[in-house]
Design a protein around this motif. Structure first.
Motif, PDB file in Angstrom:
ATOM      1  N   GLU A 216      -8.189   5.317   1.910  1.00  0.00           N
ATOM      2  CA  GLU A 216      -8.473   4.805   0.374  1.00  0.00           C
ATOM      3  C   GLU A 216      -7.821   5.578  -0.539  1.00  0.00           C
ATOM      4  OE1 GLU A 216     -12.265   3.417  -0.575  1.00  0.00           O
ATOM      5  OE2 GLU A 216     -12.865   3.185   1.363  1.00  0.00           O
TER       6      GLU A 216
ATOM      7  N   GLU B  40       0.903  -1.195   0.090  1.00  0.00           N
ATOM      8  CA  GLU B  40       0.031  -0.248   0.012  1.00  0.00           C
ATOM      9  C   GLU B  40       0.874   1.172  -0.090  1.00  0.00           C
ATOM     10  OE1 GLU B  40      -4.147   1.838   0.548  1.00  0.00           O
ATOM     11  OE2 GLU B  40      -3.290  -0.332  -0.224  1.00  0.00           O
TER      12      GLU B  40
ATOM     13  N   THR C 187       2.438   1.880  -3.317  1.00  0.00           N
ATOM     14  CA  THR C 187       1.384   2.281  -4.311  1.00  0.00           C
ATOM     15  C   THR C 187       1.269   4.050  -4.080  1.00  0.00           C
ATOM     16  OG1 THR C 187       0.343   0.159  -4.374  1.00  0.00           O
ATOM     17  CG2 THR C 187      -0.927   1.942  -5.197  1.00  0.00           C
ATOM     18  N   GLN C 188       1.216   4.318  -2.997  1.00  0.00           N
ATOM     19  CA  GLN C 188       0.977   5.560  -2.611  1.00  0.00           C
ATOM     20  C   GLN C 188       2.133   6.585  -2.954  1.00  0.00           C
ATOM     21  OE1 GLN C 188       0.347   5.363   1.633  1.00  0.00           O
ATOM     22  NE2 GLN C 188      -1.966   4.808   1.510  1.00  0.00           N
TER      23      GLN C 188
END
Length: 197
Positions: free
Chosen positions: A89, A12, A15-16
């Motif tokens: 999200e 995560e 990806t960020q």
């Protein structure tokens, strides 16, 4: 915390970082190219109020900057506030970015000073700020309220940027970008209230 959980968190975060880094890379590459090869002509793709050609700036303006100090000033708040939006999200980041660009851009196009060109990511940044400040109000969750208070403490002072202050600063972009972020906060809060769980 299990190994799988740690791996998921690492994915995560990666990806960020790729998404935020990609946006910032575009800012810097375009500005360096504009300085080195185009002599500032890329800035003509910004928002030119109430002109048909100026509508293209709604899409392009957030990626264009006046000079290197302008890019530097926008890079850190873009990364920090953008990442805070992504914490829950990643899709929230894209929704808030789109709302800030659209509402901010249209507001500038409709109400900006004639014969001016508006560029820079600050309208989007103000959209992030509006989203983070009002998300707690709309969601009424403890985490969202705490995050809103933290953001207000660190960034609340820049809200004066929505008022006409200095020549050459697009306060219209700041104001309407902020409104776009607030609208996104309201829409996302309602959608999450309707979602099961």
């Amino acid at each position: 915390m299990s190994r799988e959980d740690k791996a998921a968190i690492a994915r995560e975060l990666k990806t960020q970082a790729i998404i935020l880094g990609g946006f910032v890379a575009i800012f810097w590459i375009l500005e360096i190219a504009d300085l080195a090869f185009f002599r500032g002509r890329l800035n003509l793709y910004g928002i030119a109020p109430r002109t048909t050609i100026g509508l293209r700036g709604i899409l392009f303006a957030p990626f264009l900057h006046a000079n290197l100090p302008h890019v530097v000033a926008n890079t850190v708040p873009f990364l920090v506030l953008g990442w805070l939006i992504m914490l829950r999200e990643i899709s929230d980041f894209f929704i808030v970015t789109a709302a800030s660009m659209l509402v901010g851009g249209l507001g500038v196009w409709l109400f900006g000073a004639p014969n001016s060109i508006h560029i820079g990511a600050s309208g989007v940044i103000f959209g992030y700020l509006g989203f983070l400040l009002l998300r707690g109000f709309f969601e009424r969750s403890a985490i969202a309220v705490i995050l809103s208070l933290i953001v207000c403490f660190f960034y609340g002072g820049v809200l004066w940027g929505v008022l006409p202050s200095r020549v050459g600063i697009s306060w219209e972009g700041h104001l309407f970008g902020l409104i776009g972020g607030v609208i996104a906060a309201r829409i996302l809060a309602k959608s999450k209230q309707r979602s099961p769980g």
